[in-house]
Design a protein around this motif. Structure first.
Motif: not given
Lengths: 351, 351
Positions: B84, B86, B235, B261, B272, B289-291, B293-294, B296
């Motif tokens: 992953x 980018x 990750x 990532x 957790x 990256x878009x990640x 903003x994915x 919260x």
């Protein structure tokens, strides 16, 4: 060691001839596998060539009709959709693995659309730059197979179903229709009747196969509230469509996303609207990646081996370059890995 | 139109001569920019060549000393860390854009490590396959600059600080040290004193610059509880190290992750353990990256323009190929975009 050393010189046939104590033409005969030298001389020349690290120049090989020793790949997608896409790097990694065994290079280009891609093929062909190409993202009214047929450039269409109009091209593809049918059956068995498919680019062949299959399955099962919504694969579109369908009067109880990025963005959008996964809505990602295991709950996903897909495609192209007939190779149907994001429909939700 | 058409023929110099009504040698002189033909003939020949879609064969051009019209790029990283990522697709996209203007191809190869990468350079060089290369991921005890200097292969090191031992190579780099210093200053201003940097591969030059700077800044500010922990960028590693440091006796109040990532995986791992972001721990991702903003809250991130970075590197290589001197280009320092994941340290947390 400061300063710039003068570059070393590439070994030539003359160097080999001098070292092996034979004539230059004997070296040429020996290295090109032509008759005219004894086996003993041939062996000695080859050993010396190896010691010196000699290799035929790609250019000389191309002019002698042995090809460019290079395979071409053009990627024509809107740049922003490539952002977080693990599929292509994995595909290319598998392609590389097979090409490297034969010391073939991969000439790579990113373009804007299939028309620009066609222009690249014409240029590569005119310049003898590649021996063959790997074509990705086959689409509706695709001009590429016709052009490649016309140019006589060996090609493998990745993700394309067999096309009888272009029997000279090979194809490597997965049965998306079968995978979609199995996902719908699985969701149906869990009690889901209202299913939305948040699809990828609508002109791509595999998107069309998935949309057609979803419609056919819905008819077969008598489901009237099933639909596909095409997007550009971006996280933004995944979130926007999720908000729209979940905000409607009869929101879906299951959503199938055509990639992992949209699925993750969709789960976040659903949470904002107060929808819990999988209690209120089940989610399936059509692509398994690290992303699917970065959210809670982990996403159920259709898993495929993209590296192996790349290997298979490269092998199909090598077979064409070796003079074999065009063929269609079907790779295994992606399998659904059920994780925490899919569950039995909660009583009352489907009414 | 069923069936396979016979391939069209490539236009040759003879075709141009016939159509233009001149001799083949006049065509050759005209197209190669050599004297011996009038300006009128030259113009006519060029016009006809363009009409016919004629292009010099790459092979012929290479043999005539005009180069392979190809640039090489090897990516040598563990395959699973490419999953992953980018950055590379964006970098390559920028490189392509500049190369395409000059009709140069990009020969791409994925390898396992720098030693395999060196073998690829030697082969490309011996086979005259590329005119120059773009080198990524400069690392400690890097054998590549020395080899490229020795071979005399024009090269641009992407991400490498200037290296006086190899004055023949160009370098394009960002000041990671400056960026790290500004991140530490920002976190310090927010009240954070215990900061952990979850770093990337420890041998990469930019990882080492970041680690060194963090240590220097900590000394300057008198912070004793600051550390870098190197990982493989995955990750899994991001989550594991997060769990370990947050589970300790004096957990950090701020974590800087070397990619998006790991940051996203780290936020999930923190949740957790009952750590809330940013109330209990602030998080910065070194890559936007878009990640980012994915999740919260959206992640505060160091943003750089990777497409422009690729363009800059390609331009530096073209300058070398045009015969210019080696140069070092500094691209802008990545800027911190403050989003929801960084905040003032909560009273009591830092004690």
């Amino acid at each position: 060691m400061p300063g710039k050393r003068s570059p070393v010189r590439r070994p030539t046939m003359r160097d080999i001839a001098d070292r092996a104590g034979v004539s230059q033409s004997a070296v040429s005969f020996a290295l090109n596998g032509r008759p005219g030298v004894s086996e003993i001389t041939r062996d000695r020349v080859r050993r010396v060539a190896e010691e010196l690290g000699w290799r035929p120049s790609t250019a000389a090989r191309a002019l002698s009709g042995e090809g460019a020793a290079t395979v071409g790949l053009v990627l024509a997608r809107p740049a922003h959709t490539l952002g977080v896409d693990s599929f292509f790097l994995q595909l290319v990694s598998g392609i590389q693995e097979v090409l490297a065994e034969r010391h073939l290079g991969l000439l790579f280009q990113i373009g804007h659309d299939v028309h620009e891609e066609c222009a690249v093929y014409r240029r590569w062909w005119a310049e003898h730059r590649v021996d063959g190409v790997l074509v990705v993202d086959p689409c509706r009214d695709d001009p590429r197979p016709g052009l490649l047929d016309e140019l006589g450039l060996p090609a493998v269409v990745i993700g394309g179903a067999p096309d009888e109009r272009h029997p000279g091209l090979s194809a490597v593809w997965a049965d998306d229709a079968g995978a979609m049918a199995s996902v719908v059956d699985e969701l149906y068995a869990l009690g889901h009747r209202r299913i939305v498919h948040i699809a990828g680019l609508p002109d791509l062949a595999h998107t069309r196969r998935r949309i057609r299959t979803l419609r056919a399955e819905a008819e077969r099962l008598g489901l009237s509230e099933v639909q596909s919504v095409p997007t550009d694969y971006s996280d933004t579109a995944g979130a926007a469509v999720t908000r729209r369908v979940l905000g409607g009067t009869a929101p879906p109880t299951a959503i199938v996303y055509d990639n992992d990025v949209m699925a993750v963005a969709g789960v976040a959008a659903a949470a904002e609207l107060g929808f819990s996964v999988p209690a209120d809505v089940s989610v399936v990602s059509w692509e398994d990646s690290a992303l699917c295991r970065m959210v809670k709950p982990w996403l159920s996903a259709l898993s495929r081996d993209s590296v192996e897909f790349g290997r298979t495609a490269a092998r199909a192209l090598l077979a064409l370059l070796d003079g074999g007939p065009a063929e269609t190779v079907r790779v295994p149907v992606p399998g659904l890995i059920a994780r925490g994001s899919t569950g039995v429909m909660r009583p009352g939700r489907g009414t």
